[in-house]
Design a protein around this motif. Sequence first.
Motif, PDB file in Angstrom:
ATOM      1  N   PHE A 176       3.372   2.690  -9.961  1.00  0.00           N
ATOM      2  CA  PHE A 176       3.995   2.077 -11.133  1.00  0.00           C
ATOM      3  C   PHE A 176       4.185   0.568 -10.987  1.00  0.00           C
ATOM      4  O   PHE A 176       4.295  -0.125 -11.992  1.00  0.00           O
ATOM      5  N   ALA A 177       4.267   0.057  -9.753  1.00  0.00           N
ATOM      6  CA  ALA A 177       4.580  -1.374  -9.630  1.00  0.00           C
ATOM      7  C   ALA A 177       3.722  -2.078  -8.585  1.00  0.00           C
ATOM      8  O   ALA A 177       3.982  -3.224  -8.257  1.00  0.00           O
ATOM      9  N   ASP A 178       2.724  -1.380  -8.059  1.00  0.00           N
ATOM     10  CA  ASP A 178       1.842  -1.960  -7.037  1.00  0.00           C
ATOM     11  C   ASP A 178       2.611  -2.528  -5.840  1.00  0.00           C
ATOM     12  O   ASP A 178       2.225  -3.516  -5.234  1.00  0.00           O
ATOM     13  N   VAL A 179       3.714  -1.877  -5.513  1.00  0.00           N
ATOM     14  CA  VAL A 179       4.475  -2.246  -4.308  1.00  0.00           C
ATOM     15  C   VAL A 179       3.999  -1.345  -3.168  1.00  0.00           C
ATOM     16  O   VAL A 179       3.881  -0.132  -3.346  1.00  0.00           O
ATOM     17  N   ASP A 180       3.694  -1.945  -2.006  1.00  0.00           N
ATOM     18  CA  ASP A 180       3.312  -1.137  -0.850  1.00  0.00           C
ATOM     19  C   ASP A 180       4.587  -0.650  -0.175  1.00  0.00           C
ATOM     20  O   ASP A 180       5.314  -1.436   0.432  1.00  0.00           O
ATOM     21  N   ALA A 181       4.844   0.631  -0.313  1.00  0.00           N
ATOM     22  CA  ALA A 181       6.093   1.173   0.258  1.00  0.00           C
ATOM     23  C   ALA A 181       5.733   2.161   1.353  1.00  0.00           C
ATOM     24  O   ALA A 181       4.733   2.871   1.267  1.00  0.00           O
ATOM     25  N   PHE A 182       6.573   2.185   2.375  1.00  0.00           N
ATOM     26  CA  PHE A 182       6.283   3.089   3.489  1.00  0.00           C
ATOM     27  C   PHE A 182       7.485   3.971   3.782  1.00  0.00           C
ATOM     28  O   PHE A 182       8.609   3.495   3.864  1.00  0.00           O
ATOM     29  N   PRO A 183       7.257   5.291   3.908  1.00  0.00           N
ATOM     30  CA  PRO A 183       8.373   6.199   4.187  1.00  0.00           C
ATOM     31  C   PRO A 183       8.779   6.131   5.652  1.00  0.00           C
ATOM     32  O   PRO A 183       7.934   6.243   6.546  1.00  0.00           O
TER      33      PRO A 183
END
Length: 471
Positions: A176-183
Amino acid sequence: MRNQPLDGKTIILRIELDTKQTFFGTAATAIENAGGDIIAIDVIQTSRDRTVRDLTVKVREADTPGRIAKAFEKLPGIRLINVSDRTFLLHLGGKITIQPKTPIQNRDDLSRVYTPEVARVCNAIHEDPSKAFTLTIKRNCVAVVSDGSAVLGLGNIGPFAAMPVMEGKAMLFKQFADVDAFPICLDTQDTEGIIATVKAIAPGFGGINLEDISSPRCFEIEQRLREELDIPVFHDDQHGTAVVLYAALLNALKLTDRKIEDARIVVCGIGAAGTACTKMLLAGGARHVIGVDREGILTRDHHYPNGMWQWYAEHTNEDRVYGGLAEALQNADVFIGLSAGGILKREHISTMADQPIVFAMANPEPEIRPEEAEDLVAVIATGRSDYPNQINNVLCFPGIFRGALDCRASVINEEMKLAAAEAIASVISTDELGPLYIVPSVFNQRVVEEVRRRVVQAATASGVARRQPRE
Ligand SMILES: NC(=O)C1=CN([C@@H]2O[C@H](COP(=O)(O)OP(=O)(O)OC[C@H]3O[C@@H](n4cnc5c(N)ncnc54)[C@H](O)[C@@H]3O)[C@@H](O)[C@H]2O)C=CC1
Ligand SMILES: CC(=O)C(=O)O
Ligand SMILES: [Mg+2]
């Protein structure tokens, strides 16, 4: 327990047949008799006397898979190797991956992305650490951090079991926001341990999204990290939920012609989400809020060892209402559930004021299902993706972090949260507003765009933006 219809759910059965002892038709008949319809067959392995097949089966009732398994146990020559469904298949091997932005095609590329050339970039950052934002993934990367202590409404299921939710959040950030997120799921639930670990990993991230950390520890963890880090730290269950709840309530009040100042609001579940939602409601002008937790209504006549509850009791329930959920809901205009599945009954709703607003936001099971209450309410919403009016923090966190990263905000402050809530509410025009449409869909692209735009404006106006993004 009554069987729940599965509404066209499909499962995949992997079976092994000993073809000397049985025929495929025997397995097919057993499946049919147990309530399943085979809709596809894939042969996985085959030899002279053995065959392994994947059968895609539409199941009619919740216990059909169990009945099929039992039937197979009685049939010689048939072995059920595995049962999976589309949800489990979607999770095989996890839901996200990391991909390089450019391929490494030759030795020249190799020496640029890696040693020796990379050393010049390292030295540049060493001389000016702020260059980490321009020369590394930091500027677009968010850590989704959980200790597994309050995963959805599933409780303290630990860090391994928390991973699918955190991977899901990472997918939503990206899509949805092209943010690279990592769990990042931590094998500690110790407050100091979590703070130290998040601080230690922070250099690689432009923001920290805390997720599903139970209250009251979540309050201190977030507070300390906000003070000790120079990147935004945002506990999604608190603030993401509060932002979306506030947006939805603004629209539901508008629809039912009420003012927030006059609305009698009951918040059930005074944990991370319930506390933050209440703070946002009070900041937005609500004056009649009552909080209820497992032990009943919070009142200022009682002393609570949980400091947040003490604060809560002192700032709400000015009429000193006593009792439990039933007492709190008499003549209430709004129910906000952030507690546990199934605890709200029709009898409760029937004692509320005319045109009640019910936000049953516990996940995965809401406090009451919409089909049980729709004839009694003016508006009903849940946190789930499979009903209309999804009040879920997914409407907020992608856009709010997109905005915060783009303007390199040092924090996500109250002004930015309020701007995000107003942005979400504004996506629905007065003409469009209706009982089944008080919040936009997460697939409405205007949500992230609008949230981002207003968050950048609010960050700039409140002096926490460290750059102006190009539009
Ligand atoms: N729709 C959404 O966007 C969101 C929904 N939630 C849901 O809200 C619920 C709470 O989440 P958190 O605040 O993060 O957890 P939390 O663990 O911090 O708080 C839960 C609170 O609910 C209370 N509670 C549990 N059973 C209750 C009952 N029968 N009656 C009254 N109170 C009860 C607990 O004592 C606790 O204070 C979960 O189901 C979660 O999935 C949370 C965040 C966002
Ligand atoms: C939506 C969410 O974050 C939760 O239920 O915990
Ligand atoms: Mg959560």
